[in-house]
Scaffold this active site. Sequence first.
Site, mmCIF file in Angstrom:
data_model
loop_
_atom_site.group_PDB
_atom_site.id
_atom_site.type_symbol
_atom_site.label_atom_id
_atom_site.label_comp_id
_atom_site.label_asym_id
_atom_site.label_seq_id
_atom_site.Cartn_x
_atom_site.Cartn_y
_atom_site.Cartn_z
ATOM 1 N N CYS A 59 -1.192 -1.776 -2.312
ATOM 2 C CA CYS A 59 -1.343 -3.167 -1.427
ATOM 3 C C CYS A 59 -1.373 -3.945 -2.129
ATOM 4 O O CYS A 59 -2.854 -3.733 -2.088
ATOM 5 C CB CYS A 59 -1.087 -2.959 0.172
ATOM 6 S SG CYS A 59 -1.177 -4.465 1.517
ATOM 7 N N GLN A 75 -7.820 1.734 5.373
ATOM 8 C CA GLN A 75 -7.537 2.653 5.287
ATOM 9 C C GLN A 75 -7.562 3.327 3.749
ATOM 10 O O GLN A 75 -8.430 4.555 3.393
ATOM 11 C CB GLN A 75 -5.762 3.625 5.018
ATOM 12 C CG GLN A 75 -5.640 2.613 6.635
ATOM 13 C CD GLN A 75 -4.295 3.183 6.907
ATOM 14 O OE1 GLN A 75 -3.623 3.280 6.066
ATOM 15 N NE2 GLN A 75 -4.417 3.830 8.072
ATOM 16 N N GLY A 97 4.574 -2.825 -0.735
ATOM 17 C CA GLY A 97 5.832 -2.987 0.534
ATOM 18 C C GLY A 97 6.477 -1.855 1.416
ATOM 19 O O GLY A 97 7.259 -2.517 1.288
ATOM 20 N N ASP A 130 11.830 1.285 5.618
ATOM 21 C CA ASP A 130 10.714 2.082 4.523
ATOM 22 C C ASP A 130 11.201 3.003 3.985
ATOM 23 O O ASP A 130 12.029 3.667 4.208
ATOM 24 C CB ASP A 130 10.343 2.280 5.690
ATOM 25 C CG ASP A 130 8.743 3.184 4.985
ATOM 26 O OD1 ASP A 130 8.631 3.580 3.953
ATOM 27 O OD2 ASP A 130 7.708 4.177 5.657
ATOM 28 N N ARG A 132 10.286 4.096 1.334
ATOM 29 C CA ARG A 132 9.256 4.690 0.540
ATOM 30 C C ARG A 132 9.976 6.662 0.501
ATOM 31 O O ARG A 132 10.455 6.723 1.602
ATOM 32 C CB ARG A 132 8.130 5.623 1.006
ATOM 33 C CG ARG A 132 6.905 3.887 0.953
ATOM 34 C CD ARG A 132 6.162 3.834 1.274
ATOM 35 N NE ARG A 132 6.024 3.630 2.573
ATOM 36 C CZ ARG A 132 5.433 4.096 3.633
ATOM 37 N NH1 ARG A 132 3.564 3.682 3.154
ATOM 38 N NH2 ARG A 132 5.161 3.743 4.813
#
Length: 205
Positions: A59, A75, A97, A130, A132
């Site tokens: 990020c 985090q 993202g 998402d 990913r």
Amino acid sequence: MIPAAATVRTRVRVPLHFADGFSATAEVVTFDGLADGAEHLALVFGDAARPLVRMHSECLTGDVFGSARCDCGPQLREAVERIDDAGGVLLYLRQEGRGIGLYAKLDAYALQDAGLDTYQANTALGLPEDARDYTAAAQMLAALGIAEVDLLTNNPDKVRQLRERGIGVAATVPTGVHATPDNLRYLHAKVRHTSHTLALPELAG
């Protein structure tokens, strides 16, 4: 499905220094043969019979520039200290993202400013909520000789995908809750859309 094997490419020790004064030394590992061809990194801290592992998606806005719109920077900082203490691996995955890329993420920010939440904004752009895929993460762990982990996450999809790809998850270890007035709506969307295990204060109004 268990992915094809990847191999370790290079290992190099890197001292890390954070703005709050915390320091640690990581062995940074690169790989050949990752399924998506991206330049993911493993940061190895110490040694543990069952390592603590964090899969952290890149990020730029949060990790580098300290954006308060998400909880990514806090985090990452938390994960480095906890893994350094316990022994384990931080997988730094080039999935900006939630996999849609930096420019698309910023496009989604503009839609969020118009009232959509982070997942609704992605789909309004014609993109997955998402995108990913953790195949490369499983390959990286296997290349490091790791078959079972304690996973530092609040995201059940990470647990599911690792197990489906042949990596055992013995325990799920929750991260801290890094809620602020700027990211609270974003965190509530994570709970609502993808069942993140976060205990959050209520949204105002």
